[in-house]
Structures are given as structure tokens and as C-alpha cells.
Design an enzyme around this catalytic site. Sequence first.
Site, PDB file in Angstrom:
ATOM      1  N   LYS A   6      -2.135   3.951   7.323  1.00 16.69           N
ATOM      2  CA  LYS A   6      -1.276   4.570   6.425  1.00 16.69           C
ATOM      3  C   LYS A   6      -1.160   4.088   4.995  1.00 16.69           C
ATOM      4  O   LYS A   6      -1.920   2.907   4.758  1.00 16.69           O
ATOM      5  CB  LYS A   6       0.119   4.394   7.057  1.00 16.69           C
ATOM      6  CG  LYS A   6       0.481   3.167   7.284  1.00 16.69           C
ATOM      7  CD  LYS A   6       1.918   2.987   7.985  1.00 16.69           C
ATOM      8  CE  LYS A   6       2.233   1.494   8.088  1.00 16.69           C
ATOM      9  NZ  LYS A   6       3.334   1.288   9.133  1.00 16.69           N
ATOM     10  N   ARG A   9      14.862   3.248  13.727  1.00 14.59           N
ATOM     11  CA  ARG A   9      14.440   3.770  12.660  1.00 14.59           C
ATOM     12  C   ARG A   9      13.847   5.031  12.898  1.00 14.59           C
ATOM     13  O   ARG A   9      14.305   5.988  12.367  1.00 14.59           O
ATOM     14  CB  ARG A   9      13.436   2.760  12.295  1.00 14.59           C
ATOM     15  CG  ARG A   9      12.867   2.825  10.854  1.00 14.59           C
ATOM     16  CD  ARG A   9      11.991   1.798  10.411  1.00 14.59           C
ATOM     17  NE  ARG A   9      10.544   2.034  11.418  1.00 14.59           N
ATOM     18  CZ  ARG A   9       9.399   1.382  11.069  1.00 14.59           C
ATOM     19  NH1 ARG A   9       9.395   0.485   9.811  1.00 14.59           N
ATOM     20  NH2 ARG A   9       8.382   1.527  11.747  1.00 14.59           N
ATOM     21  N   TYR A  47       7.709 -11.402 -23.193  1.00 15.64           N
ATOM     22  CA  TYR A  47       8.829 -10.784 -23.445  1.00 15.64           C
ATOM     23  C   TYR A  47      10.047 -11.922 -23.125  1.00 15.64           C
ATOM     24  O   TYR A  47       9.953 -12.674 -22.022  1.00 15.64           O
ATOM     25  CB  TYR A  47       9.234  -9.535 -22.399  1.00 15.64           C
ATOM     26  CG  TYR A  47       8.447  -8.302 -22.962  1.00 15.64           C
ATOM     27  CD1 TYR A  47       8.714  -7.647 -23.965  1.00 15.64           C
ATOM     28  CD2 TYR A  47       7.351  -7.824 -22.020  1.00 15.64           C
ATOM     29  CE1 TYR A  47       8.077  -6.696 -24.455  1.00 15.64           C
ATOM     30  CE2 TYR A  47       6.851  -6.748 -22.564  1.00 15.64           C
ATOM     31  CZ  TYR A  47       7.186  -6.101 -23.671  1.00 15.64           C
ATOM     32  OH  TYR A  47       6.442  -4.802 -24.250  1.00 15.64           O
ATOM     33  N   MET A  97       3.846  -4.745 -18.470  1.00 18.94           N
ATOM     34  CA  MET A  97       3.287  -3.688 -17.866  1.00 18.94           C
ATOM     35  C   MET A  97       2.025  -3.738 -17.477  1.00 18.94           C
ATOM     36  O   MET A  97       1.301  -3.302 -16.491  1.00 18.94           O
ATOM     37  CB  MET A  97       3.753  -2.458 -18.627  1.00 18.94           C
ATOM     38  CG  MET A  97       3.475  -1.110 -17.906  1.00 18.94           C
ATOM     39  SD  MET A  97       3.521   0.365 -18.812  1.00 18.94           S
ATOM     40  CE  MET A  97       5.304   0.264 -18.967  1.00 18.94           C
TER      41      MET A  97
HETATM   42  C1  PLP Z   1       2.867   0.157   9.919  1.00 21.79           C
HETATM   43  C2  PLP Z   1       3.031   0.414  11.421  1.00 21.79           C
HETATM   44  C3  PLP Z   1       2.229  -0.170  12.440  1.00 21.79           C
HETATM   45  C4  PLP Z   1       1.048  -1.170  11.950  1.00 21.79           C
HETATM   46  O1  PLP Z   1       1.915  -2.350  11.839  1.00 21.79           O
HETATM   47  P1  PLP Z   1       1.215  -3.670  11.168  1.00 21.79           P
HETATM   48  O2  PLP Z   1       2.446  -4.866  11.225  1.00 21.79           O
HETATM   49  O3  PLP Z   1       0.649  -3.438   9.971  1.00 21.79           O
HETATM   50  O4  PLP Z   1       0.043  -3.912  12.037  1.00 21.79           O
HETATM   51  C5  PLP Z   1       2.197  -0.134  13.728  1.00 21.79           C
HETATM   52  N1  PLP Z   1       3.076   1.031  14.338  1.00 21.79           N
HETATM   53  C6  PLP Z   1       3.955   1.715  13.609  1.00 21.79           C
HETATM   54  C7  PLP Z   1       4.924   2.514  14.122  1.00 21.79           C
HETATM   55  C8  PLP Z   1       3.915   1.465  12.099  1.00 21.79           C
HETATM   56  O5  PLP Z   1       4.896   1.950  11.347  1.00 21.79           O
END
Ligand code: PLP
Length: 345
Positions: A33, A128, A242, A290
Amino acid sequence: MSTGHLSIDLSAVAANWRALDAKTTVETGAVVKADGYGLGAARVAKALANVGARRFFVAIAEEGAAVRQALGPDVEISVFSGHMDGDTALIRDLNLTPMLNSVDQVSRHLEHLPGHGFGLQLDTGMNRLGMEWDEWAAVAEVVLAQRPSMVMSHLACADDPDHPMNPYQLDIFHKMTDGITTPRSLSATGGMLLGADYHFDICRPGIGLYGGAPFKDARAVARLDLPVIQVRALDAGEVAGYGNSWQAARPSRIATVSAGYADGLIRAMSDRATLWYDDHPCPLIGRVSMDLLTVDVTDLGFDPEALTILGPKQSVDQLADRAGTIGYEILTSLGNRYSRQSVTG
Ligand SMILES: *Cc1c(COP(=O)(O)O)cnc(C)c1O
């Protein structure tokens, strides 16, 4: 050229997958992802498929496109957010496997794509994603009869092996799924390291593949080198950047480096991070802009052409610590202005 250079070690990604896979006797998938944790979903997915990964996970259906295009029809691509309104065409055309999170999603999926594969996500306390007890009890029999690809849940505290939430969620997952024949999946990287009780049938590592904690033995994947645009001499008492937040306590040489918060080097690194020239630390001074960083190279004794912010002397987790965040955020924030190169070796 004034862009930073991000090199992505695909051999390390493959080695990390193998090392995690060797910790269990069950199937190891791969979470790609957020564009493969910022490192490029297509290239990462290809490297992982080459060493044997067959199940890939993305957060949203749109992310499935790059993975499907890279890997072709023979791998399973699961979508954590499930089947959202408007996802149907993508799920069908890309042959994605939504992890259905609610009775609403189950109804949507069975109505719009009858016969199309799916999985199920259960909530075991993280609150969640996924179905809770009541919902699950209401639909379990019907949906399990349709042979889902897997039933999964996610651990909230797996990066802390002693956390009581781990056995608590494990127990709930057992209570919700014991006796079913569908493959089960509970663990991401952290859970894989908690031991065989947590492995079930499929594990879903993400961060460990990309070289991040809690997989301490991971090989580093990302290296980031940043060009120096100019170097100037400051007298004691002069200021830089800055807000005048840094003032030279001695005559100093300050390098202006091409990268900033627009490239994912977040402002929380101001006055705290370190850049490196080989083994020599060069402190980041003043505020992150930036597009620019200012770095104290006085002790180096010469003017460098480039400095390294991720490399052998500083891992993503070490940089994250300096900025009060986690490696996941550093990686997924890496900007798109860097020149990117895959390396194997
Ligand atoms: C992101 C995620 C993972 C992977 O988690 P890591 O801690 O990066 O290994 C696995 N399952 C779900 C549902 C996730 O959201």
C-alpha cells in the site's frame, strides 16, 4: 542536477521478505500500500513476486492498478478498505479481492459482484476496520458458505511484544474464527515476530520488507543522497534560515542542501537531524525550508558535493526518532522530486 537521489535496493526487499518468510511455516504475503511504502509499488511488487510472494495487499482499490499491471493476472491483490461505493468497476476489471469490513460492504459486494472473490476483515479490539461480534454473528454462516479467500484481523500493539493487547486480540480472533475452514490471517510485521501462535495461515508484512522496525534484522532498502547547492562562511553570531532559529557560536561553514519538507523531510527535523558525509556527521541546523536544508559542515574540513540523510549511518528509524515520528511516516512521505533508481546487489 539539484534533485536528491533516492536509491531503492530491491535485493534487500527480496531478502527481507525471505527472512520474514523463514520465521513462519505459513504463507507470507506482502503489503504494498501507499505506493509500496513510498518506494514504488510496481518495482517492489515485481521483486517480491520473483522470490515467491503470491498475495499482495493494498489500502484502496485504486492502488491495485499499478500492482496488477506489474504482476499480471496470477496473483491475488487484496484491498483492506473493502468494497466501497464506486469501487465495483475497479474491483471487477482489475480482479481485486476486497476485504469486506461491514454488513453493508457484504451486501454491496454480493449484490454488485456475485461470484467475485472477497475476504473478510474482523475487528478484534483496534476499533478501526472490520466487523465486530454482532455483525459477524449475523452474516458469518452466509458469507463463509461463499468461500472467502481469507478472514483477517489486525493487531494494534504488535510492535510491543509484551503488550497485553496482543494476547487479548489473539484470544478474540480465536473466539471469532475457531472451527472455520477459511484461511486466517492476523499478523503484519510485528505479529510475525510474536511467535507461531500469531501466524495462522497467512502473514501480511509491510514495513519489515522496507527495512523498518520492528524487524530489527531487516536490510536497509532506501538510501537518500542530497546535493549541496552552495557553501558559505559565517562569522560567530550570524544566523541561518527562517526565523533566525540557529546562530553560529563559532566561525562556521554552512552548506545549503537541495531538499526540504516538500520532499518529505519534515519540519520536525529542524535543528535535530544529522546528515552524513561517509562516516562524518554534519548537523542539520536551523529550520527545514520547503526545498532546502542548512547543514553545518565546519568540522568536515572541506566542502562536500552531496550529503546522505538515509544510508549506512542513519536508518529510516533513526531519522524518524530524531523527528519524533516512525519509519513508516518517513518512507511514505518521500517526495516525488527525487531521481529514483532501483539497485540490486
Ligand atoms: C499496513 C497494514 C499491514 C502491514 O503492516 P506493517 O506493520 O507495515 O507490517 C498489515 N495489515 C493491515 C491491515 C495493514 O493496515
